[in-house]
Motif scaffolding. Structure first.
Motif, PDB file in Angstrom:
ATOM      1  N   TYR A  44       0.841  -1.198   0.000  1.00 37.64           N
ATOM      2  CA  TYR A  44       0.000   0.000   0.000  1.00 37.64           C
ATOM      3  C   TYR A  44       0.874   1.245   0.000  1.00 37.64           C
ATOM      4  N   GLU A 155     -11.320   3.739  -5.229  1.00 38.09           N
ATOM      5  CA  GLU A 155     -12.473   4.225  -4.478  1.00 38.09           C
ATOM      6  C   GLU A 155     -13.023   3.118  -3.578  1.00 38.09           C
ATOM      7  N   THR A 156     -13.814   3.509  -2.605  1.00 37.27           N
ATOM      8  CA  THR A 156     -14.489   2.604  -1.660  1.00 37.27           C
ATOM      9  C   THR A 156     -13.511   1.999  -0.663  1.00 37.27           C
ATOM     10  N   ASP A 157     -12.495   1.317  -1.162  1.00 36.46           N
ATOM     11  CA  ASP A 157     -11.459   0.756  -0.292  1.00 36.46           C
ATOM     12  C   ASP A 157     -10.166   0.673  -1.099  1.00 36.46           C
ATOM     13  N   GLY A 158      -9.132   0.092  -0.519  1.00 41.84           N
ATOM     14  CA  GLY A 158      -7.828   0.048  -1.184  1.00 41.84           C
ATOM     15  C   GLY A 158      -7.807  -0.753  -2.455  1.00 41.84           C
ATOM     16  N   GLN A 159      -8.835  -1.608  -2.666  1.00 44.99           N
ATOM     17  CA  GLN A 159      -8.904  -2.453  -3.852  1.00 44.99           C
ATOM     18  C   GLN A 159      -9.896  -1.943  -4.881  1.00 44.99           C
ATOM     19  N   GLY A 161     -13.074  -1.420  -4.355  1.00 40.97           N
ATOM     20  CA  GLY A 161     -14.405  -1.969  -4.141  1.00 40.97           C
ATOM     21  C   GLY A 161     -14.639  -3.345  -4.723  1.00 40.97           C
TER      22      GLY A 161
END
Length: 383
Positions: A44, A155-159, A161
């Motif tokens: 990350y 977006e949404t999370d590190g992956q 979504g």
């Protein structure tokens, strides 16, 4: 009868051969959920412990493996397009740490069913790709291979979504499933002291006050094939301020993404200023102030991009200017700037990025805190 039998055998042989070369069935991830996600190692970008100059707004997942005893191994990725500014898959030679090729999100053919899925087939060179879509090849002479998935601004999370792609091994000749080899972590393949030795000569271009940006060689750094980089080195002193200025590319028109990252000479990154969180002046310039903020500094830098100077764990600071996926015919295309090498490092005025891409090249100046407070050290600014 013997002639007829021989003719029949020849026809069958030709038919089987043709099937092997052109008509082997593709492995369809839209209907096949075989494989595993457990082989991916995450990296990350907002971590201070990832080497090789990562961007703070990009996330990476890698699968490295040896194919020395598995020359017929191919890898299939079955995934879903993430919600992100950018996504790509690169395949690397783990020996050189250089990309063998990449597939950009907009060039990846989706599955025929409208479910947002895709399949990528990663195979050694010389393999017939009949029946396979989104083929990514690497030199068959390479023993150890790394596959890297990247997302910028997910977006949404590190992956972005979605789940990470399923990874499955297959035989490139028969197309049958094969067991996956053991994952080789990229961290085990990177020697920080070697990276420091590689970066050290770059500090020979450092000047007393002027900060010129150069096209650095990204070989050996698992660089993204879609990225272009310029950089300038700084040996920080106490109570210094650094100012940088450049004409901003138009995102979505000139480049997909641009950023300026503070890294060190161990290739760790600590802070990134990127296009959406940067102030662009009325004349199209980005004006950056890199300093340890206090009330006076903040007041003087009002209306500019105050980019807090990160405390470095060692003496070297490297500013990395990144353009991600440059569109054709963009006047600021960094690839127009020759890479700096041992042979041309002593002809620095001709190697400055400004010579080739003009106002799109960052330029900078280092100054004392008081010089900045007085008149920006004489450096031009715009609002």
């Amino acid at each position: 009868s013997f002639k007829k039998l021989l003719l029949s055998l020849c026809c069958i042989s030709m038919f089987v051969s043709a099937c092997k070369e052109e008509d082997l069935p593709a492995i369809d991830p839209c209907t096949n959920s075989q494989g595993t996600r457990s082989v991916w190692t995450p990296f990350y970008g907002d971590s201070d412990t990832i080497p090789a100059f990562p961007d703070r707004y990009a996330n990476y997942w890698a699968f490295g493996f040896s194919r020395a005893n598995m020359p017929e191994l191919g890898i299939q990725l079955a995934g879903t397009f993430p919600s992100a500014r950018y996504m790509s898959v690169n395949v690397y030679d783990m020996g050189t740490k250089n990309s063998e090729g990449a597939l950009l999100d907009e060039l990846i053919l989706p599955c025929s069913s409208p479910n947002g899925n895709y399949v990528i087939n990663i195979v050694p060179s010389g393999v017939s790709a009949g029946g396979l879509e989104n083929v990514l090849q690497f030199d068959a002479a390479i023993d150890s291979v790394a596959i890297m998935l990247r997302c910028y601004l997910p977006e949404t999370d590190g992956q972005g979504g979605v789940d990470l792609p399923m990874v499955m091994g297959f035989n490139v000749n028969s197309r049958g499933e094969m067991a996956l080899p053991v994952n080789i972590p990229l961290t085990a393949n990177i020697d920080i002291s070697q990276l420091q030795s590689t970066v050290a000569p770059f500090f020979l271009v450092e000047e007393d006050t002027s900060m010129w940006f150069y096209n650095i060689n990204p070989d050996g750094l698992y660089a993204n094939a879609d990225n272009k980089y310029l950089a300038t080195p700084i040996t920080p002193l106490a109570n210094e301020v650094y100012m940088v200025r450049f004409k901003a590319p138009q995102t979505g028109q000139d480049v997909r993404y641009w950023s300026l990252t503070q890294s060190n000479n161990s290739t760790y990154s600590f802070a990134t200023l990127y296009d959406d969180n940067a102030l662009v002046a009325a004349d199209g310039y980005v004006n950056v102030v890199i300093a340890e903020p206090d009330a006076e500094i903040s007041t003087k830098a009002a209306g500019l991009n105050l980019f807090p100077k990160e405390i470095q764990p060692n003496a070297g600071l490297i500013l990395i200017y990144r353009n991600l996926y440059t569109e054709p015919d963009f006047a600021g295309d960094i690839s127009q700037v020759p890479r700096i090498t041992v042979q041309n490092i002593f002809n620095l005025p001709e190697m400055r990025a400004q010579v080739y891409i003009g106002e799109y090249a960052p330029i900078g100046k280092r100054m004392t805190r008081q010089q900045f407070l007085d008149d920006f050290g004489g450096f031009p600014v715009s609002y």
